[in-house]
Design a protein around this motif. Structure first.
Motif, PDB file in Angstrom:
ATOM      1  N   ARG A 162       9.373  -8.069 -31.863  1.00 35.23           N
ATOM      2  CA  ARG A 162       9.738  -7.595 -33.193  1.00 35.23           C
ATOM      3  C   ARG A 162       9.491  -6.098 -33.300  1.00 35.23           C
ATOM      4  O   ARG A 162      10.342  -5.339 -33.738  1.00 35.23           O
ATOM      5  N   GLU A 201      -0.513 -17.251 -35.819  1.00 33.78           N
ATOM      6  CA  GLU A 201      -0.520 -16.497 -34.570  1.00 33.78           C
ATOM      7  C   GLU A 201      -0.832 -17.450 -33.415  1.00 33.78           C
ATOM      8  O   GLU A 201      -1.789 -18.219 -33.479  1.00 33.78           O
ATOM      9  N   THR A 214       3.978 -16.220 -34.413  1.00 33.17           N
ATOM     10  CA  THR A 214       3.970 -14.859 -33.903  1.00 33.17           C
ATOM     11  C   THR A 214       2.889 -14.752 -32.841  1.00 33.17           C
ATOM     12  O   THR A 214       2.025 -15.625 -32.735  1.00 33.17           O
ATOM     13  N   ILE A 260       0.732  -9.367 -39.860  1.00 33.65           N
ATOM     14  CA  ILE A 260       1.397 -10.578 -39.356  1.00 33.65           C
ATOM     15  C   ILE A 260       0.882 -11.825 -40.072  1.00 33.65           C
ATOM     16  O   ILE A 260       1.079 -12.936 -39.601  1.00 33.65           O
ATOM     17  N   ASP A 274       7.818 -12.587 -32.208  1.00 29.86           N
ATOM     18  CA  ASP A 274       8.075 -13.697 -33.124  1.00 29.86           C
ATOM     19  C   ASP A 274       8.862 -14.784 -32.416  1.00 29.86           C
ATOM     20  O   ASP A 274       9.648 -14.503 -31.505  1.00 29.86           O
ATOM     21  N   ILE A 278       4.198  -6.950 -30.994  1.00 24.56           N
ATOM     22  CA  ILE A 278       4.251  -8.110 -31.892  1.00 24.56           C
ATOM     23  C   ILE A 278       5.533  -8.876 -31.602  1.00 24.56           C
ATOM     24  O   ILE A 278       6.634  -8.319 -31.677  1.00 24.56           O
TER      25      ILE A 278
END
Length: 185
Positions: A157, A101, A135, A96, A171, A169
């Motif tokens: 995602r 993040e 993310t 990522i 986004d 994960i």
């Protein structure tokens, strides 16, 4: 993107968000030693030394990237949590590293009171004006954080792994006002 050397102060109805300072160490160390905090974030308490390194990383990210994380405190000055953006460069599969993040950690006593929503709304308003996408990763068992991420506009995602454990994960694309619409109003 090296535009700031320290975190701007953000305020909400109940919180003040400031950049990390050395004086935050004891409050942050107490937070990271609480099982209500670390159970869904790695499953292990963080040592005072590890919290110190996190604190230094939080301060340094502002200098290197022009963004980072904040310490949130209530009107009485009590630590509520740490929230914001990170360049963790973790060994996550799939990677990522392409986008900052977003993460949030609240003290055990602050959980379930809407503080994360309130603080993250202010952080994402600041972020959306500067960064096109973010993310976040969440433990699949952390239903409250998954719901919060979805309310904030994050979309799943994929499932991934971090330190041999499953993660989700998510986004999010920045919400930006269309200048043509704003000018017409």
């Amino acid at each position: 993107m090296r535009t700031l050397t320290s975190a701007p102060t953000l305020t909400t109805a109940r919180l003040t968000l400031t950049g990390h300072a050395a004086t935050d160490l004891e409050d942050c160390a107490a937070m990271w030693a609480d099982p209500r905090v670390y159970t869904m974030i790695g499953g292990q308490p963080r040592s005072r030394e590890d919290v110190w390194i996190r604190l230094l990383r939080a301060i340094g990210q502002w200098t290197l990237f022009g963004y980072g994380s904040w310490v949130a405190r209530d009107a009485a000055g009590r630590l509520i949590g740490e929230l914001g953006l990170m360049e963790a460069r973790r060994a996550i599969e799939p990677p990522i590293d392409a986008t900052p993040e977003v993460g949030w950690t609240l003290t055990g006593d602050a959980q379930g009171q809407g503080y994360a929503s309130e603080a993250l709304a202010a952080i994402l308003a600041w972020t959306d004006a500067r960064i096109p996408a973010t993310t976040c990763i969440i433990d699949p068992a952390n239903a409250p954080s998954i719901r919060l991420a979805e309310r904030l506009g994050y979309r799943l995602r994929t499932q991934g792994t971090y330190r041999d454990a499953p993660i989700l994960i998510f986004d999010r694309t920045a919400r930006r006002e269309d200048p043509a619409i704003s000018a017409a109003q």
